[in-house]
Design a protein around this motif. Structure first.
Motif, PDB file in Angstrom:
ATOM      1  N   SER A   1      33.656 -37.259  21.324  1.00 17.25           N
ATOM      2  CA  SER A   1      34.437 -36.210  21.997  1.00 17.25           C
ATOM      3  C   SER A   1      34.506 -34.952  21.133  1.00 17.25           C
ATOM      4  CB  SER A   1      35.860 -36.719  22.262  1.00 17.25           C
ATOM      5  OG  SER A   1      36.644 -35.696  22.809  1.00 17.25           O
TER       6      SER A   1
ATOM      7  N   ASN B   1      36.983 -33.078  21.429  1.00 20.65           N
ATOM      8  CA  ASN B   1      38.426 -32.974  21.179  1.00 20.65           C
ATOM      9  C   ASN B   1      38.724 -33.810  19.924  1.00 20.65           C
ATOM     10  OD1 ASN B   1      41.235 -33.844  21.211  1.00 20.65           O
ATOM     11  ND2 ASN B   1      41.357 -32.886  23.221  1.00 20.65           N
TER      12      ASN B   1
ATOM     13  N   THR C   1      31.106 -34.447  27.153  1.00 20.64           N
ATOM     14  CA  THR C   1      32.000 -34.110  28.263  1.00 20.64           C
ATOM     15  C   THR C   1      32.301 -32.617  28.364  1.00 20.64           C
ATOM     16  OG1 THR C   1      33.794 -34.779  26.810  1.00 20.64           O
ATOM     17  CG2 THR C   1      33.147 -36.347  28.496  1.00 20.64           C
ATOM     18  N   ALA C   2      31.883 -31.855  27.361  1.00 17.05           N
ATOM     19  CA  ALA C   2      32.120 -30.407  27.427  1.00 17.05           C
ATOM     20  C   ALA C   2      30.797 -29.722  27.762  1.00 17.05           C
ATOM     21  CB  ALA C   2      32.667 -29.904  26.100  1.00 17.05           C
TER      22      ALA C   2
ATOM     23  N   THR D   1      30.003 -26.710  27.956  1.00 17.98           N
ATOM     24  CA  THR D   1      29.652 -25.484  27.229  1.00 17.98           C
ATOM     25  C   THR D   1      29.044 -25.755  25.862  1.00 17.98           C
ATOM     26  OG1 THR D   1      31.906 -25.466  26.489  1.00 17.98           O
ATOM     27  CG2 THR D   1      31.367 -23.996  28.298  1.00 17.98           C
TER      28      THR D   1
ATOM     29  N   ARG E   1      33.908 -18.789  28.884  1.00 20.95           N
ATOM     30  CA  ARG E   1      33.442 -19.832  27.955  1.00 20.95           C
ATOM     31  C   ARG E   1      32.224 -19.401  27.160  1.00 20.95           C
ATOM     32  NH1 ARG E   1      34.703 -25.304  30.941  1.00 20.95           N
ATOM     33  NH2 ARG E   1      33.720 -24.400  32.744  1.00 20.95           N
ATOM     34  N   GLY E   2      32.236 -19.727  25.905  1.00 25.79           N
ATOM     35  CA  GLY E   2      31.080 -19.401  25.075  1.00 25.79           C
ATOM     36  C   GLY E   2      31.238 -18.055  24.389  1.00 25.79           C
TER      37      GLY E   2
ATOM     38  N   ASP F   1      41.529 -25.755  23.903  1.00 21.52           N
ATOM     39  CA  ASP F   1      40.307 -26.290  23.282  1.00 21.52           C
ATOM     40  C   ASP F   1      39.549 -25.211  22.500  1.00 21.52           C
ATOM     41  OD1 ASP F   1      39.849 -28.925  25.256  1.00 21.52           O
ATOM     42  OD2 ASP F   1      40.719 -27.182  26.240  1.00 21.52           O
ATOM     43  N   TYR F   2      39.759 -23.944  22.873  1.00 20.39           N
ATOM     44  CA  TYR F   2      38.968 -22.878  22.259  1.00 20.39           C
ATOM     45  C   TYR F   2      39.679 -22.175  21.114  1.00 20.39           C
ATOM     46  CZ  TYR F   2      36.459 -23.471  26.658  1.00 20.39           C
ATOM     47  OH  TYR F   2      35.790 -24.003  27.722  1.00 20.39           O
TER      48      TYR F   2
ATOM     49  N   GLY G   1      39.184 -31.715  28.294  1.00 19.30           N
ATOM     50  CA  GLY G   1      38.081 -32.650  28.053  1.00 19.30           C
ATOM     51  C   GLY G   1      38.546 -33.932  27.393  1.00 19.30           C
TER      52      GLY G   1
ATOM     53  N   SER H   1      31.837 -20.797  34.053  1.00 20.59           N
ATOM     54  CA  SER H   1      31.458 -19.833  33.024  1.00 20.59           C
ATOM     55  C   SER H   1      30.214 -19.032  33.426  1.00 20.59           C
ATOM     56  CB  SER H   1      31.258 -20.547  31.702  1.00 20.59           C
ATOM     57  OG  SER H   1      29.953 -20.869  31.463  1.00 20.59           O
TER      58      SER H   1
END
Lengths: 264, 257
Positions: A69, A71, A105-106, A108, B11-12, B35-36, B65, B237
């Motif tokens: 993950s 995360n 799972t991400a 990006t 995103r990114g 998350d970012y 996620g 995105s």
């Protein structure tokens, strides 16, 4: 080959009954899922399976966990639980412990990032397993969203990246079917250190049907014939249907034995 | 009210650049995905300061996620709840909000859905009470059509109505509703703290507004009376500021913002 059965096939039964069923039906091994073993004291499991002549393998936890993950909290907790599972496998004297690799799972993040995360996680667990004297077997997965350790090539690449002595693989016949012809794919597995095999039927992208499901598309006889040329360890029956555990245990072993006899 | 842009749209793009881009495109704020965010407190401080300097409203989205607040696996469930609470802590620290969080889902298709609802309600209850304690507005989001999701309709959101407190409400995601065949949803029983908007076609959510689709804005226009929360543009995105601008223009025109 040693035919065994997963405790998940017999999940309708208490663990002690499941162990007796496996032995009574003629299996030589039992795959103990980590979330099932708490039902009995480890000493009792060892005593019972030894007396009944069952080789023990362990399947580590799967649901909700993702060792790769992105995360950090989830990855850390997943690794903690899998390391705990390996300690459980060691306590049970299991030779092989099957691990589901992590998923991406991400969307990006890049595949290279996912591979880096996966490698680091599997390497960490392989060292833990090595210290405990357990063979860690990374399982080749089915073609599903996020899974990226699928083929024998993927498994070989992961083992090479991890570069930890003793790290092995679990081949899942039904998972392989989601990728292509099982016999052809098994030929590619000859170069891999295979520590365990899971067997069940599959139709299209739906794996883990019972071995005798008429909808099954895999030539299991052919698959066993290829496997027999390079592998002699445990072959574990999977494929659960509610309320049919005993029937599945009974019919699957007969079918496997017949397939093997026909081959001879 | 100026619409806000979600970081999932951007995103990114590094967070600091996202803030600058949101401002340049004419958005009134940015919804930051946890998350970012960077790992250090100093860097996080700098990002929130930058948003303040740009006079952007900031809402937060808890991690998604691999997070499942109703996971069968206790360790993962507890870690998931902890991370939502951590997002609430951050919102309290920087005095921003609301915080949107995803409901839990089934861990396995074999699980009993009603039993899982009880696990989910306990998790949401913990989070809603924590939000009250920290004085942060939180919105539980309705999800897109996926096999293991539990909270899909307004009726599903209404199952949490008895947990109401002055800081607990919902995030209405119009695109997610559309994937479930709900194109013009009714007002929920809980207060609306946040609105995610994007178009949906053929079951796919988070498409640009100007491209057309099944999301309708009839109900939304009614909700906007006396609404002080955010309207967040949440696209898949796409690295094209022109698309963000066109969606923004569409929203302003359609909703008379």
């Amino acid at each position: 080959m040693l035919f065994g059965i997963s405790t998940k096939v017999l999940r309708d039964y208490p663990l002690e009954d499941a162990i007796y069923i496996a032995a009574d039906q003629g299996y030589q091994a039992i795959e103990l899922w980590v979330d099932d073993v708490h039902q009995l004291h480890p000493d009792r499991i060892i005593q019972l399976t030894d007396r009944l002549g069952l080789t023990r393998t362990v399947h580590l936890l799967t649901e909700d966990l993702n060792i790769a993950s992105f995360n950090p909290g989830i990855r850390k907790e997943s690794l903690r639980q899998q390391a705990e599972g390996l300690r459980c496998a060691a306590q049970l004297g299991a030779g092989a412990a099957t691990l589901h690799p992590g998923r991406k799972t991400a969307k990006t993040r890049t595949m290279e990032e996912a591979w880096a995360c996966q490698t680091e996680a599997v390497r960490e667990l392989a060292w833990v397993a090595g210290e405990l004297g357990v063979t860690l077997c990374v399982e080749g997965m089915e073609k599903l969203n996020g899974e990226f350790i699928l083929s024998c090539e993927d498994l070989a690449a992961l083992l090479a990246r991890c570069d930890v002595p003793g790290l092995s693989v679990t081949l899942d016949i039904a998972h392989l079917h989601t990728l292509g012809n099982v016999q052809t794919l098994l030929q590619q597995a000859k170069a891999l250190p295979v520590g365990n095999v899971h067997i069940s039927q599959s139709r299209g992208s739906k794996p883990h049907l019972t071995l005798f499901d008429p909808a099954g598309e895999i030539d299991c006889r052919g698959a066993l014939a290829v496997l027999d040329t390079f592998y002699q360890k445990t072959v574990i029956v999977e494929g659960y249907v509610s309320g049919q555990g005993l029937e599945i245990a009974r019919r699957s072993i007969r079918q496997l034995e017949t397939m093997l006899e026909d081959r001879i | 009210m100026k619409p806000v842009i979600s970081m999932s749209t951007l995103r990114g793009i590094p967070v600091k650049d996202s803030i600058a881009l949101a401002r340049e495109c004419g958005f009134g704020g940015i919804e930051i995905q946890m998350d970012y965010l960077p790992e250090t407190e100093e860097e996080t401080d700098a990002i929130f300061q930058m948003a303040r300097d740009a006079k952007l409203r900031v809402s937060l989205h808890a991690p998604c996620g691999d997070i499942n607040i109703s996971a069968l696996n206790r360790g993962i469930r507890e870690e998931s709840i902890r991370q939502v609470m951590q997002t609430i802590d951050l919102a309290a620290r920087y005095k921003v909000g609301p915080v949107t969080f995803h409901p839990g889902r089934l861990s396995s298709a074999r699980e009993d859905r009603e039993e899982k609802w009880q696990v989910l309600r306990r998790a949401v209850s913990l989070i809603s009470r924590y939000a009250l304690e920290k004085d942060v507005f939180v919105g539980l989001e309705n999800m897109e059509a996926r096999k293991k999701e539990l909270v899909l309709s307004v009726d599903d959101l209404n199952r949490f109505a008895d947990l109401e407190n002055p800081r607990f409400g919902v995030t209405m995601d119009l695109s997610h509703f559309a994937t479930n065949g709900i194109t013009d949803p009714e007002r929920p029983l809980l207060p609306i703290h946040n609105i995610h908007i994007s178009q949906s076609r053929e079951g796919k959510p988070h498409l640009p507004m100007q491209d057309g689709g099944s999301v309708l804005t009839g109900a939304l226009k009614q909700w906007l009376q006396n609404y002080t929360g955010c309207i967040v543009l949440e696209l898949k995105s796409i690295r094209d500021p022109e698309i963000y601008r066109k969606s923004l223009e569409w929203l302003k025109k359609e909703l008379a913002l």
